[in-house]
Design an enzyme around this catalytic site. Structure first.
Site, PDB file in Angstrom:
ATOM      1  N   GLY A  33      -1.863  -1.434   4.120  1.00 30.26           N
ATOM      2  CA  GLY A  33      -1.923  -2.163   2.855  1.00 30.26           C
ATOM      3  C   GLY A  33      -3.320  -2.073   2.254  1.00 30.26           C
ATOM      4  CG  ASP A  34      -5.276  -4.811   1.396  1.00 25.43           C
ATOM      5  OD1 ASP A  34      -4.630  -5.398   0.517  1.00 25.43           O
ATOM      6  OD2 ASP A  34      -5.498  -5.288   2.515  1.00 25.43           O
ATOM      7  CE  LYS A  37       0.676  -0.963  -1.667  1.00 20.25           C
ATOM      8  NZ  LYS A  37      -0.437  -1.264  -0.753  1.00 20.25           N
ATOM      9  N   GLY A  61      -1.327  -8.168  -3.163  1.00 17.49           N
ATOM     10  CA  GLY A  61      -2.338  -8.398  -4.190  1.00 17.49           C
ATOM     11  C   GLY A  61      -2.747  -7.062  -4.755  1.00 17.49           C
ATOM     12  CG  HIS A  62      -0.578  -4.357  -6.359  1.00 16.55           C
ATOM     13  ND1 HIS A  62       0.665  -3.916  -6.738  1.00 16.55           N
ATOM     14  CD2 HIS A  62      -0.662  -4.158  -5.040  1.00 16.55           C
ATOM     15  CE1 HIS A  62       1.299  -3.467  -5.665  1.00 16.55           C
ATOM     16  NE2 HIS A  62       0.518  -3.608  -4.630  1.00 16.55           N
ATOM     17  CD  GLN A 244       3.354  -6.679   1.633  1.00 13.59           C
ATOM     18  OE1 GLN A 244       4.521  -6.359   1.495  1.00 13.59           O
ATOM     19  NE2 GLN A 244       2.800  -7.593   0.875  1.00 13.59           N
ATOM     20  N   GLY A 322      -8.643 -13.639   0.084  1.00  9.56           N
ATOM     21  CA  GLY A 322     -10.106 -13.595   0.048  1.00  9.56           C
ATOM     22  C   GLY A 322     -10.725 -13.280   1.396  1.00  9.56           C
ATOM     23  NE  ARG A 323      -6.385 -13.084   5.635  1.00 11.27           N
ATOM     24  CZ  ARG A 323      -5.299 -12.820   6.339  1.00 11.27           C
ATOM     25  NH1 ARG A 323      -5.255 -13.143   7.614  1.00 11.27           N
ATOM     26  NH2 ARG A 323      -4.265 -12.238   5.788  1.00 11.27           N
TER      27      ARG A 323
HETATM   28  P1  IMP Z   1       2.539 -11.980   5.937  1.00 13.12           P
HETATM   29  O1  IMP Z   1       3.077 -10.841   5.146  1.00 13.12           O
HETATM   30  O2  IMP Z   1       1.846 -13.021   5.104  1.00 13.12           O
HETATM   31  O3  IMP Z   1       3.572 -12.566   6.846  1.00 13.12           O
HETATM   32  O4  IMP Z   1       1.398 -11.398   6.906  1.00 13.12           O
HETATM   33  C1  IMP Z   1       1.707 -10.499   7.972  1.00 13.12           C
HETATM   34  C2  IMP Z   1       0.609  -9.460   8.133  1.00 13.12           C
HETATM   35  O5  IMP Z   1       0.624  -8.600   6.991  1.00 13.12           O
HETATM   36  C3  IMP Z   1      -0.804 -10.049   8.179  1.00 13.12           C
HETATM   37  O6  IMP Z   1      -1.590  -9.218   9.024  1.00 13.12           O
HETATM   38  C4  IMP Z   1      -1.291  -9.913   6.746  1.00 13.12           C
HETATM   39  O7  IMP Z   1      -2.706  -9.854   6.675  1.00 13.12           O
HETATM   40  C5  IMP Z   1      -0.649  -8.588   6.383  1.00 13.12           C
HETATM   41  N1  IMP Z   1      -0.425  -8.461   4.943  1.00 13.12           N
HETATM   42  C6  IMP Z   1       0.545  -9.020   4.191  1.00 13.12           C
HETATM   43  N2  IMP Z   1       0.463  -8.637   2.913  1.00 13.12           N
HETATM   44  C7  IMP Z   1      -0.576  -7.791   2.844  1.00 13.12           C
HETATM   45  C8  IMP Z   1      -1.139  -7.017   1.785  1.00 13.12           C
HETATM   46  O8  IMP Z   1      -0.692  -7.020   0.638  1.00 13.12           O
HETATM   47  N3  IMP Z   1      -2.217  -6.254   2.113  1.00 13.12           N
HETATM   48  C9  IMP Z   1      -2.706  -6.181   3.386  1.00 13.12           C
HETATM   49  N4  IMP Z   1      -2.202  -6.873   4.400  1.00 13.12           N
HETATM   50  C10 IMP Z   1      -1.149  -7.668   4.136  1.00 13.12           C
END
Ligand code: IMP
Length: 467
Positions: A33-34, A37, A61-62, A244, A322-323
């Site tokens: 992810g990130d 995209k 988050g885009h 993701q 914001g992490r």
């Molecule tokens: P959840 O989707 O909130 O259940 O998180 C599950 C895992 O997916 C965690 O490690 C999140 O940090 C990661 N995650 C969920 N959405 C994103 C994203 O859009 N970008 C990066 N990591 C994500």
């Protein structure tokens, strides 16, 4: 065949797409992810008539930068920035109406029309108890926590599988919503109280809140699969915008450190409600290095200075939470895996400029497990956790690339780096991104309509669009 001359494109890149055959394209994240995209789908959206989100929710988050203005989108497809593009939030997504409405209001405040936004009536809805359970269960897991975004995504999908979920069409029927929520909240209150020691929710309060959301969202609600099918029949261009990334896929990612949906290419078809035969191209997006948020193994992770440099230069902070993102070298084993699992036709490499200052750059070409070299991504999480990266070190180019407009403008060492990645992944690189703006992009080859061919000829000569 259609020429897209009716669109008000403001960048010369779009000429690549004029007078081309129609195409339906999936864009997915090739890492955790990130990958950027948002920018790539925004670029491709200019040639799309319809943009569809098929999975995930407000965990995504885009970030899209247009004319110096930054748009942070969580659930709404990036195509919303083009007023003529239909934007569909498909059936496989999970919708948090509160966040969605905030997002709509933010766009309206920036004079972006949302008349072209459509929401699937069969998408599932995130409720307050989903958010509470997500956060409380993470706390309860202690050392085994996943590091979720805390947005209630997992519990919403869990209810979908358990068949106790609330769907958008339930929201649209007030009597049905009252009946379903009375039952469900009483059931969830037992879990909140007995398992997590949390205060119960008042069904009446939640029902009133969600009925108000329903009224707000009603004009946007549609039968999304039918609307997409009609777009297919009308020979419109459809862009399926992934959220993701491949390694966060529930089935094929680094389980259990994954999200609860299927961000891989196949998931786009399921989540949108279309057959795979309508898809013409699958484009993967990969950063020139690797990042990850949340817990779980990450073989090329850098804890020392270089990791800090990548994090700072790449502004590696989650759009949603914001992490600070964990940073590491490019991992070609993951790249090859993404090609395999998604059937990628080509890749967009983003954030190459973040590497501009480095003296040398490492690329993970294989893993070593118990003294054995492995070239394939292990499907066993225990094996993955013990994988040690086997690196090849390349010289850095130590030159600013942010204004390069074509491959020939890139320093030779940057070009060699890209060529090396393409060879290792065994896939052409179609787009290179060198900064957040739309114009900081090199289109190597038209990713949608261009022939499937290598980034560079065998003798190392760059293959450029139109050649
Ligand atoms: P959840 O989707 O909130 O259940 O998180 C599950 C895992 O997916 C965690 O490690 C999140 O940090 C990661 N995650 C969920 N959405 C994103 C994203 O859009 N970008 C990066 N990591 C994500």
């Amino acid at each position: 065949m259609t020429a897209y001359t009716n669109k008000n494109h403001n960048n010369g890149l779009c000429k690549l797409y004029f007078n081309k055959p129609l195409a339906n394209v999936i864009v997915i994240g090739a890492q955790w992810g990130d990958e950027g995209k948002g920018k790539i789908t925004d670029l491709l959206s200019r040639s799309a008539d319809v943009v569809v989100r098929s999975q995930g929710g407000v965990n995504a988050g885009h970030t899209v930068v247009v004319a110096g203005q930054t748009f942070k989108l969580h659930l709404i497809p990036s195509g919303i920035l083009y007023p003529e593009t239909e934007c569909i939030v498909g059936s496989g997504t999970v919708i948090d109406p509160q966040v969605l409405i905030e997002e709509i209001e933010q766009l309206k405040a920036l004079n972006v029309s949302v008349d072209n936004l459509f929401i699937s009536q069969t998408a599932h809805v995130t409720m307050p108890y989903h958010r509470s359970i997500d956060m409380a269960s993470e706390e309860r897991r202690g050392d085994y926590k996943i590091g979720t975004t805390g947005r209630g995504i997992g519990p919403t999908y869990a209810d979908k599988s358990e068949r106790t979920g609330i769907r958008v069409l339930d929201l649209m029927d007030s009597d049905l919503l009252k009946e379903k929520l009375e039952w469900t909240i009483n059931y969830k209150n037992v879990i909140l109280d007995k398992l997590y020691n949390l205060p119960p929710l008042d069904p009446a309060v939640v029902i009133t809140e969600y009925l108000a959301y329903a009224d707000y969202l009603r004009p946007h609600v549609v039968d999304s699969s039918l609307q997409i099918y009609q777009a297919v029949q009308a020979k419109k261009n459809i862009l399926f915008e992934g959220a993701q990334g491949t390694l966060l896929d529930l089935d094929h990612g680094t389980y259990p450190y994954v999200t609860s949906s299927n961000p891989i290419a196949g998931g786009s078809c399921v989540g949108a409600g279309v057959g795979p035969t309508i898809i013409d191209r699958v484009i993967g997006v990969a950063k020139a290095y690797t990042t990850r948020v949340g817990e779980g193994p990450f073989p090329t992770e850098l804890s020392e200075e270089v990791g800090e440099i990548l994090g700072d230069r790449g502004a590696e902070f989650g759009t949603t939470t914001g992490r600070r993102r964990r940073c590491g070298w490019f991992d070609a084993v993951i790249g090859r895996y993404a090609v395999r699992i998604n059937g990628l036709d080509c890749v967009a490499v983003t954030k190459l400029d973040v590497l501009d200052t480095l003296e040398e750059i490492k690329v993970c070409v294989a893993y070593e497990v118990d003294g054995e070299t492995r070239h394939h991504f292990p499907s066993n999480a225990v094996d993955f956790a013990s994988c040690k990266p086997v690196y090849k070190t390349l010289p850095g180019w130590q030159q600013d690339t942010t204004n390069c407009q074509k491959l020939e403008d890139l320093p030779a060492k940057a070009l060699s780096y890209l060529k090396f990645l393409a060879e290792l992944m065994e896939v052409p690189i179609a787009i290179v991104s060198l900064g957040p703006s739309r114009d900081q992009t090199i289109i190597v080859e038209d990713p949608i309509h261009g022939p499937k061919r290598a980034l560079l000829d065998a003798d190392g000569t760059p293959v450029v669009a139109g050649s």
